[in-house]
Every structure is written in C-alpha cells, then in structure tokens.
Design a protein around this motif. Structure first.
Motif, PDB file in Angstrom:
ATOM      1  N   LEU A 100       0.835  -1.209   0.000  1.00  0.00           N
ATOM      2  CA  LEU A 100       0.000   0.000   0.000  1.00  0.00           C
ATOM      3  C   LEU A 100       0.869   1.258   0.000  1.00  0.00           C
ATOM      4  O   LEU A 100       0.549   2.237  -0.682  1.00  0.00           O
ATOM      5  CB  LEU A 100      -0.935  -0.003   1.205  1.00  0.00           C
ATOM      6  N   VAL A 101       1.966   1.237   0.762  1.00  0.00           N
ATOM      7  CA  VAL A 101       2.879   2.385   0.775  1.00  0.00           C
ATOM      8  C   VAL A 101       3.481   2.587  -0.608  1.00  0.00           C
ATOM      9  O   VAL A 101       3.594   3.721  -1.107  1.00  0.00           O
ATOM     10  CB  VAL A 101       3.979   2.182   1.841  1.00  0.00           C
ATOM     11  N   LYS A 102       3.866   1.496  -1.279  1.00  0.00           N
ATOM     12  CA  LYS A 102       4.427   1.599  -2.624  1.00  0.00           C
ATOM     13  C   LYS A 102       3.397   2.147  -3.618  1.00  0.00           C
ATOM     14  O   LYS A 102       3.758   2.773  -4.620  1.00  0.00           O
ATOM     15  CB  LYS A 102       4.908   0.231  -3.094  1.00  0.00           C
ATOM     16  N   ARG A 103       2.121   1.941  -3.332  1.00  0.00           N
ATOM     17  CA  ARG A 103       1.060   2.422  -4.212  1.00  0.00           C
ATOM     18  C   ARG A 103       0.642   3.851  -3.883  1.00  0.00           C
ATOM     19  O   ARG A 103      -0.350   4.342  -4.418  1.00  0.00           O
ATOM     20  CB  ARG A 103      -0.139   1.483  -4.137  1.00  0.00           C
ATOM     21  N   GLY A 104       1.366   4.501  -2.951  1.00  0.00           N
ATOM     22  CA  GLY A 104       1.128   5.911  -2.684  1.00  0.00           C
ATOM     23  C   GLY A 104       0.353   6.212  -1.416  1.00  0.00           C
ATOM     24  O   GLY A 104       0.060   7.380  -1.138  1.00  0.00           O
ATOM     25  N   HIS A 105       0.039   5.199  -0.621  1.00  0.00           N
ATOM     26  CA  HIS A 105      -0.680   5.425   0.622  1.00  0.00           C
ATOM     27  C   HIS A 105       0.321   5.601   1.766  1.00  0.00           C
ATOM     28  O   HIS A 105       1.533   5.495   1.562  1.00  0.00           O
ATOM     29  CB  HIS A 105      -1.652   4.275   0.876  1.00  0.00           C
ATOM     30  N   ARG A 106      -0.198   5.846   2.974  1.00  0.00           N
ATOM     31  CA  ARG A 106       0.691   6.241   4.066  1.00  0.00           C
ATOM     32  C   ARG A 106       0.571   5.306   5.273  1.00  0.00           C
ATOM     33  O   ARG A 106      -0.517   4.876   5.632  1.00  0.00           O
ATOM     34  CB  ARG A 106       0.401   7.686   4.483  1.00  0.00           C
ATOM     35  N   LEU A 107       1.722   5.061   5.883  1.00  0.00           N
ATOM     36  CA  LEU A 107       1.792   4.209   7.068  1.00  0.00           C
ATOM     37  C   LEU A 107       1.698   5.067   8.325  1.00  0.00           C
ATOM     38  O   LEU A 107       2.343   6.104   8.435  1.00  0.00           O
ATOM     39  CB  LEU A 107       3.110   3.435   7.075  1.00  0.00           C
ATOM     40  N   ILE A 108       0.890   4.593   9.270  1.00  0.00           N
ATOM     41  CA  ILE A 108       0.831   5.237  10.584  1.00  0.00           C
ATOM     42  C   ILE A 108       1.526   4.388  11.628  1.00  0.00           C
ATOM     43  O   ILE A 108       2.360   4.885  12.383  1.00  0.00           O
ATOM     44  CB  ILE A 108      -0.630   5.528  11.004  1.00  0.00           C
ATOM     45  N   ALA A 109       1.196   3.094  11.678  1.00  0.00           N
ATOM     46  CA  ALA A 109       1.794   2.233  12.703  1.00  0.00           C
ATOM     47  C   ALA A 109       1.832   0.795  12.212  1.00  0.00           C
ATOM     48  O   ALA A 109       0.932   0.346  11.501  1.00  0.00           O
ATOM     49  CB  ALA A 109       1.007   2.327  14.008  1.00  0.00           C
ATOM     50  N   ASP A 110       2.879   0.081  12.612  1.00  0.00           N
ATOM     51  CA  ASP A 110       3.015  -1.339  12.285  1.00  0.00           C
ATOM     52  C   ASP A 110       3.200  -2.132  13.571  1.00  0.00           C
ATOM     53  O   ASP A 110       3.903  -1.690  14.484  1.00  0.00           O
ATOM     54  CB  ASP A 110       4.218  -1.565  11.359  1.00  0.00           C
ATOM     55  N   ASP A 111       2.573  -3.294  13.625  1.00  0.00           N
ATOM     56  CA  ASP A 111       2.676  -4.257  14.723  1.00  0.00           C
ATOM     57  C   ASP A 111       1.842  -3.846  15.934  1.00  0.00           C
ATOM     58  O   ASP A 111       0.987  -4.598  16.381  1.00  0.00           O
ATOM     59  CB  ASP A 111       4.131  -4.481  15.131  1.00  0.00           C
ATOM     60  N   ARG A 112       2.077  -2.649  16.492  1.00  0.00           N
ATOM     61  CA  ARG A 112       1.302  -2.178  17.629  1.00  0.00           C
ATOM     62  C   ARG A 112       0.693  -0.820  17.292  1.00  0.00           C
ATOM     63  O   ARG A 112       1.395   0.080  16.838  1.00  0.00           O
ATOM     64  CB  ARG A 112       2.155  -2.039  18.887  1.00  0.00           C
ATOM     65  N   VAL A 113      -0.600  -0.711  17.515  1.00  0.00           N
ATOM     66  CA  VAL A 113      -1.311   0.538  17.257  1.00  0.00           C
ATOM     67  C   VAL A 113      -1.955   0.997  18.558  1.00  0.00           C
ATOM     68  O   VAL A 113      -2.687   0.241  19.203  1.00  0.00           O
ATOM     69  CB  VAL A 113      -2.402   0.363  16.179  1.00  0.00           C
ATOM     70  N   GLU A 114      -1.662   2.199  18.953  1.00  0.00           N
ATOM     71  CA  GLU A 114      -2.283   2.766  20.148  1.00  0.00           C
ATOM     72  C   GLU A 114      -3.502   3.578  19.726  1.00  0.00           C
ATOM     73  O   GLU A 114      -3.383   4.529  18.948  1.00  0.00           O
ATOM     74  CB  GLU A 114      -1.293   3.647  20.908  1.00  0.00           C
ATOM     75  N   VAL A 115      -4.664   3.190  20.221  1.00  0.00           N
ATOM     76  CA  VAL A 115      -5.905   3.890  19.876  1.00  0.00           C
ATOM     77  C   VAL A 115      -6.427   4.606  21.112  1.00  0.00           C
ATOM     78  O   VAL A 115      -6.256   4.142  22.242  1.00  0.00           O
ATOM     79  CB  VAL A 115      -6.967   2.909  19.324  1.00  0.00           C
ATOM     80  N   TYR A 116      -7.062   5.747  20.879  1.00  0.00           N
ATOM     81  CA  TYR A 116      -7.669   6.508  21.971  1.00  0.00           C
ATOM     82  C   TYR A 116      -8.873   7.266  21.430  1.00  0.00           C
ATOM     83  O   TYR A 116      -8.975   7.547  20.232  1.00  0.00           O
ATOM     84  CB  TYR A 116      -6.666   7.479  22.608  1.00  0.00           C
ATOM     85  N   GLN A 117      -9.791   7.571  22.313  1.00  0.00           N
ATOM     86  CA  GLN A 117     -11.013   8.258  21.923  1.00  0.00           C
ATOM     87  C   GLN A 117     -10.794   9.760  21.962  1.00  0.00           C
ATOM     88  O   GLN A 117     -10.471  10.325  23.002  1.00  0.00           O
ATOM     89  CB  GLN A 117     -12.167   7.866  22.858  1.00  0.00           C
ATOM     90  N   GLN A 118     -10.980  10.400  20.808  1.00  0.00           N
ATOM     91  CA  GLN A 118     -10.806  11.858  20.741  1.00  0.00           C
ATOM     92  C   GLN A 118     -12.076  12.581  21.154  1.00  0.00           C
ATOM     93  O   GLN A 118     -12.047  13.583  21.854  1.00  0.00           O
ATOM     94  CB  GLN A 118     -10.394  12.275  19.335  1.00  0.00           C
ATOM     95  N   ASP A 119     -13.220  12.097  20.682  1.00  0.00           N
ATOM     96  CA  ASP A 119     -14.515  12.627  21.097  1.00  0.00           C
ATOM     97  C   ASP A 119     -15.539  11.505  21.012  1.00  0.00           C
ATOM     98  O   ASP A 119     -15.177  10.343  20.856  1.00  0.00           O
ATOM     99  CB  ASP A 119     -14.935  13.845  20.253  1.00  0.00           C
ATOM    100  N   GLU A 120     -16.823  11.854  21.088  1.00  0.00           N
ATOM    101  CA  GLU A 120     -17.867  10.833  21.152  1.00  0.00           C
ATOM    102  C   GLU A 120     -17.943   9.970  19.906  1.00  0.00           C
ATOM    103  O   GLU A 120     -18.459   8.849  19.950  1.00  0.00           O
ATOM    104  CB  GLU A 120     -19.233  11.498  21.402  1.00  0.00           C
ATOM    105  N   GLN A 121     -17.460  10.453  18.773  1.00  0.00           N
ATOM    106  CA  GLN A 121     -17.595   9.725  17.520  1.00  0.00           C
ATOM    107  C   GLN A 121     -16.268   9.435  16.836  1.00  0.00           C
ATOM    108  O   GLN A 121     -16.256   8.885  15.743  1.00  0.00           O
ATOM    109  CB  GLN A 121     -18.495  10.521  16.549  1.00  0.00           C
ATOM    110  N   THR A 122     -15.161   9.766  17.451  1.00  0.00           N
ATOM    111  CA  THR A 122     -13.867   9.659  16.772  1.00  0.00           C
ATOM    112  C   THR A 122     -12.892   8.810  17.574  1.00  0.00           C
ATOM    113  O   THR A 122     -12.646   9.067  18.752  1.00  0.00           O
ATOM    114  CB  THR A 122     -13.251  11.055  16.549  1.00  0.00           C
ATOM    115  N   LEU A 123     -12.353   7.792  16.889  1.00  0.00           N
ATOM    116  CA  LEU A 123     -11.297   6.956  17.458  1.00  0.00           C
ATOM    117  C   LEU A 123     -10.014   7.238  16.686  1.00  0.00           C
ATOM    118  O   LEU A 123      -9.968   7.084  15.467  1.00  0.00           O
ATOM    119  CB  LEU A 123     -11.672   5.474  17.350  1.00  0.00           C
ATOM    120  N   MET A 124      -8.989   7.663  17.379  1.00  0.00           N
ATOM    121  CA  MET A 124      -7.718   7.986  16.757  1.00  0.00           C
ATOM    122  C   MET A 124      -6.721   6.857  16.998  1.00  0.00           C
ATOM    123  O   MET A 124      -6.800   6.128  17.987  1.00  0.00           O
ATOM    124  CB  MET A 124      -7.161   9.294  17.328  1.00  0.00           C
ATOM    125  N   GLY A 125      -5.777   6.720  16.066  1.00  0.00           N
ATOM    126  CA  GLY A 125      -4.733   5.717  16.181  1.00  0.00           C
ATOM    127  C   GLY A 125      -3.370   6.306  15.856  1.00  0.00           C
ATOM    128  O   GLY A 125      -3.254   7.154  14.964  1.00  0.00           O
TER     129      GLY A 125
END
Length: 344
Positions: free
Chosen positions: A168-193
C-alpha cells in the motif's frame, strides 16, 4: 496514556509566549485537560477552586481585575497561586497584572500568553491535552491511511499484514503504525490511532527485518496519527468458513465509546490484498456518501423479479385466452356438426 504533560510541551505545541517563569516550564506539569476561567475567584469566591487546572484569563477577567485595588488584587492572586497550579495563560495579547506576576513568582508558576482570542486558546489547549492525556489501548495490527481513510488491518501473526502495508505504501498510501497501534477516543464519535514512539515510521518485513519507511519512501509515505474509520481483518481462507458475498455482513467493534465497522477478508494464494483493501476503502467512502452497491443489486434483482413475474402473468393470460378461443372454436364445430346430422 500519559499521566501528565509538562508546561514546556504545552508552550511548544500551543505556540504560547512566556511572560514570566520560563525557568519553571520543565518542572511544572498538568494532569487534566480541563481549563479554568477564574471569574468568581476574582470576586473572592474560593469555595470551589480547581487549582490543578490551567488558569485562563481573558478580556473579561483582566478588565475586572483593573477595577480592584492593589491590596485586593494581590490577595486574590496569592489565593489563586497554589503549589499545584500548573500555569496562568493570558489571551488576546493582554498584559498580565503586576500582582499576578508577583504572586506567581513567589510560587514558581509560569505566566504564558497568546495573541489568539480566549475561545481559540481554550480550544487549542483542550484539544492538545485531551489527545495527550486520553486513555489508550494497544492493538496488534497495522494502521494505514488509504485514500484519506484510516484502516486498521488486523489478523493472526504471519498472515501478511505488514507485507500488505508495504504494498500500500508503494502504491502511494501512508503508514501510521506497524505491529502495535495505540488507539484513543478523541470525542464521542472519533477513534484515533498512532504508533508507539519506539515504532514510529518503522515496518517489519519477515526475511528483511525492520525498515524505515520515511527514509526509503519519503515523508509523504507516513503520518503521525489518523482517525480509525474501518477495520479489515485478514483471515486464512477456509472452505468451511462463510464469507460476506454481498457486502451487507459488516460487523461493529467497540473501542471505549466509539464503534468502528469491521469486515473480514479471506487470505488465499493469488489474492492481491493491497488492491482489495483499496477497493474496500473506496467502497466504504461511497457508502458513507450514500451510495451502496448492495442496495443497487437488491433493486436490480427486485426489478428483474417483477419483470419475470409480469412476463409469467402475461404468458399465462395469453395461454388462457388461447385455450378459451380453442374451446369456443370446438364448441362452434360441434354445433355445426349437430345441425348437419339433423338434416340427414
């Protein structure tokens, strides 16, 4: 989850100016995202004073303080400057009162300022503190940004998550996290990673090892964090398992108070997972904009059933009419034969 944020970090991120107490920025920290507007406190009401919060003073508070005598204002400011008070912030480029500077210096409390309005400063600081102090959950998976959608790829170890992310990165997309992803709630409808600090921009490929995606593919190939919009679970193909064929079998997974849709994709030799995930992202975006291919299929199927049903009705009607005409012709033939027999 961070237990606290230093005032030095807050100054850097929220772009605040330091009016006094610069030497105290590292030693002072804040452990709550709530911001206090000490209006009643200026009148002497301290029955409930949230001393552990950042104290934000705007035009209203500064204007009121100018109407107090030096002794009254100094007394109030000393009461506001508690040992646990993180910092004072003055908005709209207003000058801090001399009494505040004196009281804050005595308790080693920084005084900060901003040219922004009170509402903007409040919003910026609250958003930053909520992100840094939010409760976090660690997920085993890979988080990628595909066409602006944050897709969390999960699955058993060795199923091909990191290899798919690399494609996916080679096809022009972007990496945020590999292997371990930390997620947290930003507001009532949004989950961030986001990625843990130790794994940021890194990708592990079996047989190659750890690669730095930003170094190999450039800064445009990575992001620090993104909203988690969709979960794609990679599962080894099994003949006995049932997979969604129509696109209406999406499940929901709940993190904190936020639900995120989840779909399962079977992994089998010859399947290009990167292209499938791209298609899933585009289809998910189309559905969020009101277009659903499954509904289109159902509509076409219903129309076909109606057409075929009407065709069956027409054919039955035609058959009934033909049968009736044959019966009438046969009846006329019998009547004509009867007349001929009577003449004989």
């Amino acid at each position: 989850m961070a237990d606290s944020v230093t005032i030095a970090e807050l100054v850097k991120t929220a772009r605040l100016d330091v009016y006094s107490g610069e030497e105290y920025l590292e030693e002072r920290s804040v452990s709550t995202s709530d911001i206090s507007r000490p209006g009643l406190e200026l009148t002497g009401f301290f029955n409930y004073y949230p001393a552990k919060r950042i104290q934000l003073l705007g035009i209203t508070e500064i204007s009121y303080s100018k109407g107090l005598s030096h002794e009254e204002l100094l007394k109030v400011m000393k009461q506001m400057c508690q040992p646990e008070t993180p910092a004072f912030v003055i908005s709209t480029q207003l000058d801090p009162p001399e009494e505040l500077i004196e009281a804050a210096e005595e308790k080693r409390i920084p005084i900060l300022g901003s040219k922004l309005t009170t509402s903007r400063v409040l919003s910026n600081m609250t958003n930053y503190l909520e992100d840094k102090l939010a409760e976090r959950q660690s997920i085993h998976g890979v988080l990628v940004d595909v066409y602006g959608l944050g897709i969390l790829i999960t699955g058993d170890s060795g199923v091909g998550k990191s290899e798919t992310a690399l494609e996916l990165v080679k096809r022009g997309h972007r990496l945020i996290a590999d292997d371990r992803v930390e997620v947290y709630q930003q507001d009532e409808q949004t989950l961030m990673g986001e990625a843990p600090a130790i794994l940021k921009h890194l990708l592990e490929i079996r047989g190659i090892g750890i690669i730095d995606v930003m170094t190999l593919f450039g800064t445009g190939a990575v992001r620090s964090r993104t909203r988690v919009s969709l979960i794609i679970h990679l599962a080894n193909f099994s003949k006995d398992a049932k997979y969604d064929r129509l696109g209406n079998g999406t499940q929901d997974v709940k993190f904190f108070d936020v639900t995120v849709p989840k779909m399962t994709i079977p992994v089998k030799t010859g399947r290009n997972l990167a292209i499938i995930i791209e298609a899933a992202a585009m289809n998910f975006r189309a559905q969020s904009m009101g277009y659903d291919a499954t509904e289109t299929f159902d509509r076409n199927l219903n129309n076909l059933i109606k057409v075929n049903s009407q065709k069956d009705i027409d054919e039955k009607k035609q058959a009934d009419e033909t049968k009736k005409e044959n019966q009438e012709a046969l009846s006329e033939s019998d009547n004509s034969k009867g007349k001929d027999d009577s003449k004989d």
